[in-house]
Design a protein around this motif. Structure first.
Motif, mmCIF file in Angstrom:
data_model
loop_
_atom_site.group_PDB
_atom_site.id
_atom_site.type_symbol
_atom_site.label_atom_id
_atom_site.label_comp_id
_atom_site.label_asym_id
_atom_site.label_seq_id
_atom_site.Cartn_x
_atom_site.Cartn_y
_atom_site.Cartn_z
ATOM 1 N N PRO A 162 12.744 6.235 -13.771
ATOM 2 C CA PRO A 162 13.061 5.185 -12.799
ATOM 3 C C PRO A 162 11.811 4.563 -12.229
ATOM 4 O O PRO A 162 10.822 5.259 -11.971
ATOM 5 N N PRO A 163 11.794 3.241 -12.067
ATOM 6 C CA PRO A 163 10.594 2.597 -11.537
ATOM 7 C C PRO A 163 10.313 3.037 -10.112
ATOM 8 O O PRO A 163 11.221 3.256 -9.316
ATOM 9 N N GLY A 164 9.042 3.172 -9.799
ATOM 10 C CA GLY A 164 8.647 3.585 -8.459
ATOM 11 C C GLY A 164 7.366 2.903 -8.050
ATOM 12 O O GLY A 164 6.536 2.553 -8.887
ATOM 13 N N GLN A 165 7.190 2.705 -6.780
ATOM 14 C CA GLN A 165 6.006 2.034 -6.257
ATOM 15 C C GLN A 165 5.572 2.741 -4.986
ATOM 16 O O GLN A 165 6.381 3.002 -4.097
ATOM 17 N N ALA A 166 4.303 3.069 -4.925
ATOM 18 C CA ALA A 166 3.740 3.651 -3.718
ATOM 19 C C ALA A 166 3.130 2.532 -2.868
ATOM 20 O O ALA A 166 2.649 1.531 -3.401
ATOM 21 N N PHE A 167 3.156 2.708 -1.551
ATOM 22 C CA PHE A 167 2.617 1.709 -0.625
ATOM 23 C C PHE A 167 1.705 2.404 0.374
ATOM 24 O O PHE A 167 2.009 3.507 0.848
ATOM 25 N N VAL A 168 0.603 1.733 0.700
ATOM 26 C CA VAL A 168 -0.346 2.228 1.706
ATOM 27 C C VAL A 168 -0.665 1.071 2.647
ATOM 28 O O VAL A 168 -1.144 0.022 2.213
ATOM 29 N N ALA A 203 -12.642 -7.061 24.093
ATOM 30 C CA ALA A 203 -11.694 -6.653 25.132
ATOM 31 C C ALA A 203 -11.643 -5.134 25.203
ATOM 32 O O ALA A 203 -11.946 -4.418 24.250
ATOM 33 N N VAL A 204 -11.263 -4.641 26.370
ATOM 34 C CA VAL A 204 -11.144 -3.199 26.552
ATOM 35 C C VAL A 204 -9.961 -2.705 25.734
ATOM 36 O O VAL A 204 -8.863 -3.243 25.825
ATOM 37 N N GLY A 205 -10.177 -1.691 24.945
ATOM 38 C CA GLY A 205 -9.093 -1.159 24.134
ATOM 39 C C GLY A 205 -9.581 -0.024 23.277
ATOM 40 O O GLY A 205 -10.667 0.523 23.489
ATOM 41 N N SER A 206 -8.801 0.336 22.313
ATOM 42 C CA SER A 206 -9.104 1.459 21.438
ATOM 43 C C SER A 206 -9.340 0.962 20.031
ATOM 44 O O SER A 206 -8.828 -0.083 19.625
ATOM 45 N N ASP A 207 -10.168 1.697 19.282
ATOM 46 C CA ASP A 207 -10.406 1.345 17.884
ATOM 47 C C ASP A 207 -9.672 2.298 16.943
ATOM 48 O O ASP A 207 -10.095 2.519 15.817
ATOM 49 N N ARG A 208 -8.595 2.866 17.410
ATOM 50 C CA ARG A 208 -7.816 3.780 16.578
ATOM 51 C C ARG A 208 -7.017 2.998 15.540
ATOM 52 O O ARG A 208 -6.688 1.827 15.713
ATOM 53 N N TRP A 209 -6.693 3.680 14.459
ATOM 54 C CA TRP A 209 -5.886 3.091 13.394
ATOM 55 C C TRP A 209 -4.774 4.052 13.012
ATOM 56 O O TRP A 209 -4.810 5.253 13.327
ATOM 57 N N LEU A 210 -3.781 3.500 12.329
ATOM 58 C CA LEU A 210 -2.626 4.257 11.846
ATOM 59 C C LEU A 210 -2.464 3.977 10.363
ATOM 60 O O LEU A 210 -2.376 2.816 9.952
ATOM 61 N N LEU A 211 -2.440 5.029 9.561
ATOM 62 C CA LEU A 211 -2.292 4.912 8.112
ATOM 63 C C LEU A 211 -0.906 5.415 7.717
ATOM 64 O O LEU A 211 -0.542 6.555 8.024
ATOM 65 N N VAL A 212 -0.134 4.552 7.043
ATOM 66 C CA VAL A 212 1.229 4.882 6.622
ATOM 67 C C VAL A 212 1.280 4.873 5.100
ATOM 68 O O VAL A 212 0.932 3.879 4.462
ATOM 69 N N ILE A 213 1.709 5.995 4.504
ATOM 70 C CA ILE A 213 1.795 6.145 3.048
ATOM 71 C C ILE A 213 3.252 6.365 2.671
ATOM 72 O O ILE A 213 3.886 7.311 3.159
ATOM 73 N N GLN A 214 3.766 5.488 1.832
ATOM 74 C CA GLN A 214 5.141 5.610 1.344
ATOM 75 C C GLN A 214 5.099 5.886 -0.154
ATOM 76 O O GLN A 214 4.585 5.086 -0.935
ATOM 77 N N VAL A 265 0.618 5.215 -11.520
ATOM 78 C CA VAL A 265 1.195 4.508 -10.377
ATOM 79 C C VAL A 265 0.055 3.910 -9.556
ATOM 80 O O VAL A 265 -0.786 4.644 -9.020
ATOM 81 N N LEU A 266 0.001 2.575 -9.503
ATOM 82 C CA LEU A 266 -0.999 1.877 -8.704
ATOM 83 C C LEU A 266 -0.364 1.477 -7.371
ATOM 84 O O LEU A 266 0.533 0.639 -7.341
ATOM 85 N N PRO A 267 -0.792 2.064 -6.259
ATOM 86 C CA PRO A 267 -0.152 1.752 -4.975
ATOM 87 C C PRO A 267 -0.376 0.305 -4.553
ATOM 88 O O PRO A 267 -1.391 -0.311 -4.890
ATOM 89 N N GLY A 268 0.569 -0.235 -3.807
ATOM 90 C CA GLY A 268 0.400 -1.526 -3.166
ATOM 91 C C GLY A 268 -0.281 -1.331 -1.823
ATOM 92 O O GLY A 268 0.167 -0.525 -1.004
ATOM 93 N N LEU A 269 -1.357 -2.055 -1.575
ATOM 94 C CA LEU A 269 -2.146 -1.886 -0.355
ATOM 95 C C LEU A 269 -1.826 -2.989 0.642
ATOM 96 O O LEU A 269 -1.695 -4.168 0.266
ATOM 97 N N GLU A 270 -1.704 -2.597 1.887
ATOM 98 C CA GLU A 270 -1.408 -3.505 2.998
ATOM 99 C C GLU A 270 -0.094 -4.251 2.786
ATOM 100 O O GLU A 270 0.044 -5.415 3.167
ATOM 101 N N THR A 271 0.858 -3.586 2.165
ATOM 102 C CA THR A 271 2.194 -4.156 1.993
ATOM 103 C C THR A 271 3.182 -3.025 1.753
ATOM 104 O O THR A 271 2.798 -1.928 1.319
ATOM 105 N N ASP A 272 4.418 -3.263 2.077
ATOM 106 C CA ASP A 272 5.507 -2.362 1.712
ATOM 107 C C ASP A 272 6.720 -3.215 1.386
ATOM 108 O O ASP A 272 6.638 -4.450 1.341
ATOM 109 N N GLN A 273 7.857 -2.577 1.137
ATOM 110 C CA GLN A 273 9.038 -3.325 0.720
ATOM 111 C C GLN A 273 9.476 -4.323 1.781
ATOM 112 O O GLN A 273 9.873 -5.450 1.462
ATOM 113 N N SER A 274 9.400 -3.949 3.046
ATOM 114 C CA SER A 274 9.843 -4.856 4.117
ATOM 115 C C SER A 274 8.855 -5.991 4.317
ATOM 116 O O SER A 274 9.247 -7.154 4.463
ATOM 117 N N ILE A 275 7.563 -5.692 4.322
ATOM 118 C CA ILE A 275 6.548 -6.728 4.541
ATOM 119 C C ILE A 275 6.563 -7.745 3.411
ATOM 120 O O ILE A 275 6.475 -8.958 3.636
#
Length: 365
Positions: free
Chosen positions: A41-47, A84-95, A152-162
């Protein structure tokens, strides 16, 4: 006695034909399965990388090993550019393309105007600052190596919804000290989630809606557009105020496919065209190359190859399966003929038995 001997001989021949037919059929089915294996079955990874600072600069890099996909890695490097005052934190989501059963597995919810509420998607999430690397974690370690034909070549900066909605979402992450974490991806038009006891949406101020008068003179509040949208359900429950993340304004993506050896393969499609460099100094059939794709914002490369040796092997299995199917058909016809002859032989024996009994009965004196 002669009839019994003939009947036993027929039964032995039938047994031989039956065993041969079953054996030929079994071999033919095994060869057919090898010639036409079930499709994967076809599959796609997203980061996807999100940042608390919308103006942050992010470099997202994935290294893919076609022979050992369990060693695939992803690294994120984020730098703040906003004063601006804020944080430089990031969130990484792997599907990952398949549902995993990991202890740190989280759930990703999506809300978009005009779409039906979708079920939560299992993902792996990491949070941090600066530059960090992680295992992609989509494949379990196996004693059988992978192949360039099933990479499997992941899609970067995109997912199914985006990719479907094509608008940048805002992400809200629950502030919980332990895993798993739940994250909700909200697209333009849906209100941000509101924690219990809060009168205003978290992370954003909602404009006041002037009251209107009904026919009876009682003031009423106009219904928001999100209230009539099936996609804006806000089913996720929050214990505290969530942390707000955005798609960074400046994003550079890079995907590196290592140890590429296309000897015996034919390239069916490759998009976009990568930067190809020699690797490990190999020559001839042992030469390996490295494919590098670079992009701004989203990047989703594709590589489809076919194996010459596998195609020849499939043709050989197909031919041999046809031969054994033919043998199975021949022995099956002979088996049916013998069974039909056995039926006639037993009928003839039953008809002869009363006549023999009558001839052996002595006449009365």
């Amino acid at each position: 006695m002669e009839a019994k001997r003939t009947l036993r001989h027929q039964l032995e021949i039938i047994a031989i034909y039956l065993v041969c037919t079953a054996a030929f059929l079994t071999i033919a089915l095994i060869l057919r399965f090898k010639a036409f294996p079930p499709a994967v079955p076809p599959g796609q990874a997203f980061v996807v990388a999100f940042t608390e600072d919308e103006a942050a600069r992010v470099l997202l890099t994935v290294h893919v090993d076609p022979d050992k996909p369990w060693y695939d890695t992803v690294s994120v490097d984020a730098k703040r550019t906003s004063t601006a005052v804020g944080s430089d934190r990031w969130l990484l989501v792997i599907q990952c393309p398949a549902v995993k059963s990991a202890l740190n597995e989280s759930l990703l919810y999506t809300e978009a105007v005009g779409s039906q509420p979708a079920s939560a998607i299992p993902v792996t999430m990491h949070t941090g600052m600066g530059q960090k690397s992680y295992r992609l974690g989509c494949f379990k370690h196996s004693s059988t190596n992978g192949s360039i034909a099933s990479v499997v070549l992941p899609g970067l900066e995109t997912d199914q919804s985006i990719s479907a909605i094509q608008t940048p979402p805002t992400v809200y992450l629950a502030q919980l000290p332990t895993l798993p974490l739940d994250v909700i991806q909200v697209f333009h038009g849906c209100p941000p989630p509101t924690p219990p006891g809060s009168s205003s949406p978290a992370g954003a101020s909602s404009p006041s809606t002037p009251p209107t008068s009904s026919a009876s003179g009682a003031p009423t509040v106009a219904a928001s557009a999100a209230a009539v949208s099936p996609g804006c359900s806000s089913q996720t429950r929050w214990r505290t105020l969530p942390v707000v993340y955005y798609l960074p304004a400046s994003m550079q993506t890079r995907e590196v496919l290592k140890y590429v050896n296309l000897s015996g393969y034919q390239t069916e499609s490759m998009f976009p065209v990568p930067q190809i460099t020699a690797e490990n100094g190999g020559t001839g059939q042992n030469a390996e190359e490295q494919y590098t794709w670079n992009g701004l914002s989203s990047l989703s490369p594709t590589l489809l190859v076919s194996n010459y040796a596998q195609a020849q092997s499939d043709n050989r299995y197909t031919f041999n399966a046809g031969v054994f199917f033919g043998l199975c058909g021949a022995t099956g016809v002979a088996l049916f003929e013998k069974l039909w002859g056995l039926r006639d032989l037993r009928r003839k024996r039953d008809e002869d038995q009363p006549q023999q009994g009558a001839a052996e009965t002595p006449a009365p004196v």
